[in-house]
Design a protein around this motif. Sequence first.
Motif, short mmCIF file in Angstrom:
data_model
loop_
_atom_site.label_atom_id
_atom_site.label_comp_id
_atom_site.label_asym_id
_atom_site.label_seq_id
_atom_site.Cartn_x
_atom_site.Cartn_y
_atom_site.Cartn_z
N UNK A 1 -9.56 6.66 -0.02
CA UNK A 1 -9.62 6.67 1.44
C UNK A 1 -8.83 5.47 1.94
N UNK A 2 -7.74 5.75 2.63
CA UNK A 2 -6.92 4.67 3.20
C UNK A 2 -6.13 5.25 4.36
N UNK A 3 -5.61 4.40 5.24
CA UNK A 3 -4.90 4.89 6.41
C UNK A 3 -3.51 5.42 6.06
N UNK B 1 -2.59 9.27 16.45
CA UNK B 1 -4.06 9.22 16.47
C UNK B 1 -4.60 9.54 15.07
N UNK B 2 -4.09 10.58 14.44
CA UNK B 2 -4.55 10.95 13.10
C UNK B 2 -4.32 9.82 12.09
N UNK C 1 -7.55 17.25 2.69
CA UNK C 1 -6.79 16.19 3.32
C UNK C 1 -5.55 16.66 4.05
N UNK C 2 -5.55 17.90 4.53
CA UNK C 2 -4.38 18.46 5.22
C UNK C 2 -4.84 19.17 6.49
N UNK C 3 -4.15 18.93 7.60
CA UNK C 3 -4.44 19.64 8.85
C UNK C 3 -3.13 20.11 9.47
N UNK D 1 -3.12 13.34 4.43
CA UNK D 1 -3.47 11.96 4.11
C UNK D 1 -3.21 11.77 2.61
N UNK D 2 -2.13 11.11 2.25
CA UNK D 2 -1.79 10.99 0.82
C UNK D 2 -2.90 10.40 -0.03
N UNK D 3 -3.61 9.39 0.49
CA UNK D 3 -4.66 8.77 -0.31
C UNK D 3 -5.80 9.74 -0.59
N UNK D 4 -6.17 10.53 0.40
CA UNK D 4 -7.28 11.45 0.22
C UNK D 4 -6.96 12.53 -0.80
N UNK D 5 -5.68 12.87 -0.92
CA UNK D 5 -5.30 13.88 -1.89
C UNK D 5 -5.62 13.44 -3.32
#
Length: 236
Positions: free
Chosen positions: A219-221, A65-66, A187-189, A211-215
């Motif tokens: 913004x990407x999946x 889901x994430x 970008x970490x949960x 989320x590697x891109x957000x780091x």
Amino acid sequence: MTVPRDDARAGFVLVVVLMWLALLASVALGAALVTMYEPAASAAAQERVRLRRAAESATTLALLDLAARLDWSALPGGGPASPFTDGGPGVRSLGDLTVDLPAETARRTCGRLTACDDAATTATTDGRPWGARNPRWRLFVHVPLSRVDGAAAAVCPCYLVAWIADDPADDDGDPNLDAPLGTAGHGVVLVRGAAFASGGAVAEVEALVAQPCRLSGAVCPGIRVQSWGTVGEGVP
């Protein structure tokens, strides 16, 4: 491990495959144990392995889901519901198995079975050593395994639950929001999956995902699993 974004149908198929292979591996291990130890001991070991695999499947449901979500900014405190749920939070009864979702959430958040206040949530304990940064677990996935895959449920008739929380290393001072770009924990949960079985048996697995891109500000999946392990007995 990086999990790419995919459509809901493909993600669902992947979950079923992962669950089924894991549970089949548990059965194989149980058969081997029967030849090595007393039947009672081998049955108990087999049950622990099955339940661990089911807890891993609960965690995997949350991760899939994430991986499909581009924005995690408000996820620690809210956001759209996961499709892997069976209604609102409450008490679930499956045969002789009862799972009180609000109580189980509170137990992990503040160590008691009633609603958590800020003092109990931020108290420093062996299981919650981060004080004000202690995870404030949000119920994310809750569904009987039978609703995901009937064959797997025949091997492990259990109930799956997963929670998410802000990364304890998050340095923005707000446990309900992801840290902004450039701040520790962005970008970490934290994800914790659990499987409940009759007789009070439970197994839990915890993963730290990013989320590697957000780091990097994009913004990407896709997600990256930074750590994955079993939650020890007695740790809330």
